[in-house]
Design a protein around this motif. Structure first.
Motif, short mmCIF file in Angstrom:
data_model
loop_
_atom_site.label_atom_id
_atom_site.label_comp_id
_atom_site.label_asym_id
_atom_site.label_seq_id
_atom_site.Cartn_x
_atom_site.Cartn_y
_atom_site.Cartn_z
N VAL A 94 0.83 -1.21 0.00
CA VAL A 94 0.00 0.00 0.00
C VAL A 94 0.86 1.25 0.00
CG1 VAL A 94 -1.62 1.35 1.40
CG2 VAL A 94 -1.99 -1.10 1.05
N PHE A 95 1.93 1.26 0.80
CA PHE A 95 2.76 2.46 0.85
C PHE A 95 3.45 2.72 -0.48
CE2 PHE A 95 6.79 4.68 1.93
CZ PHE A 95 6.22 5.87 2.36
N THR A 96 3.84 1.67 -1.19
CA THR A 96 4.46 1.83 -2.50
C THR A 96 3.47 2.44 -3.49
OG1 THR A 96 5.90 -0.06 -2.08
CG2 THR A 96 5.65 0.63 -4.36
N ALA A 97 2.24 1.92 -3.50
CA ALA A 97 1.22 2.49 -4.39
C ALA A 97 0.91 3.93 -4.02
CB ALA A 97 -0.05 1.64 -4.32
N PHE A 98 0.87 4.21 -2.73
CA PHE A 98 0.60 5.58 -2.27
C PHE A 98 1.70 6.53 -2.70
CE2 PHE A 98 1.66 8.65 1.11
CZ PHE A 98 0.54 9.47 1.03
N SER A 99 2.96 6.12 -2.53
CA SER A 99 4.08 6.99 -2.91
C SER A 99 4.08 7.26 -4.41
CB SER A 99 5.40 6.34 -2.49
OG SER A 99 5.46 6.17 -1.10
N GLY A 100 3.83 6.21 -5.21
CA GLY A 100 3.79 6.41 -6.65
C GLY A 100 2.68 7.35 -7.07
N ALA A 101 1.50 7.19 -6.47
CA ALA A 101 0.38 8.07 -6.81
C ALA A 101 0.62 9.50 -6.35
CB ALA A 101 -0.90 7.52 -6.20
N LEU A 102 1.30 9.66 -5.23
CA LEU A 102 1.59 11.00 -4.74
C LEU A 102 2.55 11.74 -5.68
CD1 LEU A 102 0.75 12.69 -2.29
CD2 LEU A 102 2.80 11.91 -1.12
N ASN A 103 3.35 10.98 -6.42
CA ASN A 103 4.25 11.59 -7.40
C ASN A 103 3.61 11.80 -8.77
OD1 ASN A 103 6.70 11.79 -5.84
ND2 ASN A 103 6.86 9.57 -5.95
N ALA A 104 2.32 11.48 -8.90
CA ALA A 104 1.65 11.55 -10.20
C ALA A 104 1.63 12.97 -10.77
CB ALA A 104 0.23 11.02 -10.09
N GLY A 105 1.63 13.95 -9.90
CA GLY A 105 1.56 15.33 -10.38
C GLY A 105 2.87 15.87 -10.92
N LEU A 106 4.00 15.17 -10.66
CA LEU A 106 5.29 15.68 -11.10
C LEU A 106 5.42 15.79 -12.62
CD1 LEU A 106 7.79 14.06 -8.56
CD2 LEU A 106 7.28 16.50 -8.85
N PRO A 107 5.02 14.76 -13.42
CA PRO A 107 5.12 14.93 -14.87
C PRO A 107 4.28 16.10 -15.39
CG PRO A 107 4.83 12.61 -14.33
CD PRO A 107 4.62 13.37 -13.07
N VAL A 108 3.10 16.29 -14.81
CA VAL A 108 2.26 17.43 -15.22
C VAL A 108 2.93 18.74 -14.83
CG1 VAL A 108 0.01 18.54 -14.90
CG2 VAL A 108 0.16 16.06 -15.04
N MET A 109 3.53 18.77 -13.65
CA MET A 109 4.21 19.99 -13.21
C MET A 109 5.39 20.32 -14.12
SD MET A 109 4.43 22.49 -11.09
CE MET A 109 3.55 22.15 -9.56
N PHE A 110 6.18 19.31 -14.49
CA PHE A 110 7.30 19.56 -15.39
C PHE A 110 6.82 19.98 -16.78
CE2 PHE A 110 9.77 16.63 -12.47
CZ PHE A 110 10.56 17.65 -11.96
N VAL A 132 -5.58 14.18 -17.61
CA VAL A 132 -5.73 13.62 -16.27
C VAL A 132 -5.86 12.09 -16.35
CG1 VAL A 132 -7.19 13.57 -14.22
CG2 VAL A 132 -6.78 15.73 -15.41
N LEU A 133 -6.67 11.61 -17.28
CA LEU A 133 -6.88 10.17 -17.42
C LEU A 133 -5.58 9.46 -17.77
CD1 LEU A 133 -10.28 10.12 -19.34
CD2 LEU A 133 -9.89 9.68 -16.92
N ALA A 134 -4.74 10.09 -18.59
CA ALA A 134 -3.46 9.49 -18.96
C ALA A 134 -2.56 9.33 -17.74
CB ALA A 134 -2.76 10.33 -20.02
N THR A 182 -3.88 10.07 -6.67
CA THR A 182 -3.54 10.71 -7.94
C THR A 182 -4.35 11.98 -8.13
OG1 THR A 182 -2.96 8.59 -8.96
CG2 THR A 182 -3.49 10.40 -10.44
N GLY A 183 -5.64 11.94 -7.78
CA GLY A 183 -6.46 13.15 -7.85
C GLY A 183 -5.89 14.27 -6.99
N LEU A 184 -5.47 13.91 -5.76
CA LEU A 184 -4.86 14.90 -4.87
C LEU A 184 -3.58 15.46 -5.47
CD1 LEU A 184 -4.59 16.33 -2.12
CD2 LEU A 184 -3.46 14.27 -1.27
N ILE A 196 9.34 22.56 -6.94
CA ILE A 196 9.99 22.60 -5.62
C ILE A 196 8.94 22.51 -4.52
CG2 ILE A 196 11.41 23.95 -4.06
CD1 ILE A 196 12.93 22.81 -6.43
N GLU A 197 7.87 23.28 -4.67
CA GLU A 197 6.80 23.25 -3.67
C GLU A 197 6.10 21.89 -3.65
OE1 GLU A 197 7.78 27.38 -4.66
OE2 GLU A 197 7.30 25.63 -5.88
N LEU A 198 5.89 21.30 -4.84
CA LEU A 198 5.24 19.99 -4.90
C LEU A 198 6.11 18.92 -4.25
CD1 LEU A 198 2.93 18.20 -5.81
CD2 LEU A 198 4.00 18.04 -8.07
#
Length: 293
Positions: A94-110, A132-134, A182-184, A196-198
């Motif tokens: 669960v923690f691995t899936a959580f960490s990966g999803a929490l990083n989901a916004g990084l590609p969009v941010m870059f 978003v779906l991608a 991922t939504g968050l 940096i803030e993300l």
């Protein structure tokens, strides 16, 4: 139909509207756009495979080291007579899936910072929500690969393997958790000024949420204030159903969490995760509409 450099269909502004522009054809175009954008993310992963390798190796190291650290824990110390390795496996998944999803916004941010997102926003996309779906499809696929690697390693270490119905429960739990987080993360990617803030939010949130959950220890080991936090932590609602699967009781009415406020069944945990995912996507919808509109 011609295509642009991104692999998305290029429509002529002067083209006459097609009678099938609504309904099935519209959904087919959204699906095509989503697959093209997620294919771009997988292409980036193929060019930088160390991201996937590190994402698989890190939880395996945690599983091996923590399992070895508590290998000599007395029998019967944990609820249900579980060995610590089997107890820990659900938390690491669960923690691995959580960490990966929490990083989901990084590609969009870059993409925001490098200007590629602006190109997507002026492209003739059927729906900009395909961006978003991608991201959701990409993160869900990565989490699936990581989870299978963890479960396979745990099985080799003698910590068991969930059966067919158990795998279904694990898949549902991880899907709901990944959707919610991922939504968050995507909401933060559009709300925060830069990466940096993300990254700061990710670093601050990661470990406290891990330790304030039942990933590493049961509620009975915790002081009352921490037990309350862990019993309200969404990660605990994802960990306990998977732990029950490893304990051989994948039943929706099985009590999986004896929280300070009462007993929580497996079905209730899934409802909480589904409600959290829906609430987070509804809460970021106005932000996405402003940023993608």
């Amino acid at each position: 139909m011609t295509r642009t450099m991104t692999g998305l269909p290029a429509h002529s502004p002067s083209a006459a509207p097609r009678p099938a522009d609504s309904g099935v054809f519209a959904w087919a175009e959204v699906l095509q756009e989503t697959l093209a954008l997620s294919g771009r993310l997988f292409l980036q992963l193929q060019r930088r495979p160390t991201t996937l390798v590190a994402g698989v190796l890190q939880p395996l190291v945690w599983l091996v080291l923590f399992g070895a650290l508590f290998q000599r824990a007395p029998e019967g110390l944990l609820p249900g007579g579980l060995s610590y390795g089997r107890f820990l496996g659900a938390g690491i998944i669960v923690f691995t899936a959580f960490s990966g999803a929490l990083n989901a916004g990084l590609p969009v941010m870059f993409d925001r910072e490098f200007g590629f997102l602006n190109r997507l926003l002026v492209a003739p996309l059927r729906s900009r929500y395909s961006i978003v779906l991608a991201s959701v499809l990409y993160i869900t696929s990565l989490s699936g690969v990581q989870s299978l690697a963890i479960m396979g390693t745990a099985a080799v270490m003698g910590n068991g393997w969930p059966g067919g119905s158990g795998l279904v429960v694990v898949a549902i739990v991880l899907l709901l958790l990944v959707l919610a987080v991922t939504g968050l993360s995507l909401g933060l990617a559009f709300a925060l000024p830069g990466h940096i803030e993300l990254l700061a939010v990710i670093f601050v949130a990661n470990l406290p949420l891990l330790f304030a959950s039942t990933a590493l220890a049961p509620l009975s080991f915790m002081p009352p204030w921490l037990a309350w936090l862990a019993a309200l932590n969404p990660l605990s609602f994802a960990i306990e159903p998977i732990r029950a699967v490893y304990n051989g009781s994948p039943n929706w009415s099985t009590v999986v969490l004896d929280a300070p406020y009462g007993s929580v069944t497996m079905g209730a945990c899934l409802l909480v995760l589904a409600g959290l995912a829906g609430l987070l996507f509804l809460s970021i919808r106005p932000l996405l509409r402003r940023k993608l509109g």
